[in-house]
Write a protein that holds these residues in place. Sequence first.
Motif, PDB file in Angstrom:
ATOM      1  N   TYR A  94       0.839  -1.204   0.000  1.00  0.00           N
ATOM      2  CA  TYR A  94       0.000   0.000   0.000  1.00  0.00           C
ATOM      3  C   TYR A  94       0.875   1.256   0.000  1.00  0.00           C
ATOM      4  O   TYR A  94       0.646   2.189  -0.777  1.00  0.00           O
ATOM      5  CB  TYR A  94      -0.909  -0.013   1.232  1.00  0.00           C
ATOM      6  CG  TYR A  94      -1.993   1.042   1.226  1.00  0.00           C
ATOM      7  CD1 TYR A  94      -3.280   0.742   0.793  1.00  0.00           C
ATOM      8  CD2 TYR A  94      -1.736   2.335   1.667  1.00  0.00           C
ATOM      9  CE1 TYR A  94      -4.279   1.708   0.786  1.00  0.00           C
ATOM     10  CE2 TYR A  94      -2.718   3.309   1.672  1.00  0.00           C
ATOM     11  CZ  TYR A  94      -3.994   2.990   1.226  1.00  0.00           C
ATOM     12  OH  TYR A  94      -4.970   3.947   1.216  1.00  0.00           O
ATOM     13  N   ILE A  98       1.599   4.420  -3.169  1.00  0.00           N
ATOM     14  CA  ILE A  98       1.243   5.840  -3.073  1.00  0.00           C
ATOM     15  C   ILE A  98       2.453   6.771  -2.975  1.00  0.00           C
ATOM     16  O   ILE A  98       2.284   7.984  -2.864  1.00  0.00           O
ATOM     17  CB  ILE A  98       0.310   6.089  -1.859  1.00  0.00           C
ATOM     18  CG1 ILE A  98       1.014   5.715  -0.555  1.00  0.00           C
ATOM     19  CG2 ILE A  98      -0.992   5.302  -2.014  1.00  0.00           C
ATOM     20  CD1 ILE A  98       0.172   6.005   0.695  1.00  0.00           C
ATOM     21  N   THR A 159      -5.778   0.866  -3.150  1.00  0.00           N
ATOM     22  CA  THR A 159      -4.859   1.393  -4.164  1.00  0.00           C
ATOM     23  C   THR A 159      -4.664   0.460  -5.346  1.00  0.00           C
ATOM     24  O   THR A 159      -4.107   0.882  -6.362  1.00  0.00           O
ATOM     25  CB  THR A 159      -3.475   1.669  -3.532  1.00  0.00           C
ATOM     26  OG1 THR A 159      -2.971   0.447  -2.957  1.00  0.00           O
ATOM     27  CG2 THR A 159      -3.576   2.737  -2.453  1.00  0.00           C
TER      28      THR A 159
END
Length: 367
Positions: A94, A98, A159
């Motif tokens: 995750y 990002i 995501t």
Amino acid sequence: MIIPELPAYLTSLGGEDYKGFIIALFTLSAGLSRPFSGKLADKIGRIPVMMIGASVCFVVGMLYPLLSFVGGFLFLRFAHGFSTGFTPTGASAYVADIVPYQKRGEAMGLFSLFGSMGMAAGPAIGGWLATLFPLETVFYVSAFTAIFSILILLKLKETLPNKERISLNMFKLKKDEIIEKRVLVPSGILFLCAFSFGVVLTIIPDFSTHLGIENKGLFFGVFTLSSLGIRLLAGKTSDRYGRVPVMRAASATLVCAMILIGLAESKIALMGSGILFGCAVGMYSPTTAAWVVDLSLEQFRGRALATMYIALEAGIGIGALVSGFLFANSADNFQLVFLSSAGIAGLAFVGLLFVRNKQGVALEEYM
């Protein structure tokens, strides 16, 4: 939270000869679950994988007081490992999703910083609670902390762009789905470093008692706190100068730390060596994660991180088993255990001397 009290608890159940299994069984199940958690993270999403791990942590924590016999305890240690087998894999993927490449080391440093805060607070609070309340209280409190993890996860946005529905076929692994070959070098180095971590988790509670330290979680709090500040610095440094130089510094520091732990004869000496050990962990943890993500393909990022964690758990588990065997419940063997682990960490440093640094290149060239 519960680790510092587990050796004494197992002894109270009549299982003093199985202390090495406290960490080994946990890491074994975590390692076995990694290929599945990596594949699921790449298929059904990062958040569901994290949720599975947090749920296991809660359920098993509640069961410790109920299965209070040696066989039940060892079974729960094995089952508990599935929490670590799932949550960190999903969480690391995750974070990698990002964060831009040029700040990957820094981000992994920040990510591991919060993990270290939990690792610092948990043993210290657990050791403190155990001096005031029955050990069952520590088990229940540790279980309920997982509830807060679940509440946070409910607020996050997934995501993974193309999620699939979970199916039984996802639990059938092909040979190339177990290990990501692109990340074998950093994973191998991590294995050698994590060996010492397994030794510390297994032997330090007894060593603390040997030195007259009442709170067996104190060393864990000291080394984890010492790793906090250096994690961001190590991550940023690896972004600028490359992963390999930071890993060399980390492994060299780890060798020194394990030697000093083995030579410690007082509380002050042990805590001082714990600070050095924390610095080593704070350097190699975020740097290895960033190095693994550098080398992985985006569509197999979960698998790559799972491979890294398999190496981590293998190192911790084998370190725990070997140290338990060498220690053999004899205070005369403390020095042998810690100096042996220093030698294993030395192999990581030697291996890194043959790894070429890839600082300053584009991601495509790095792969």
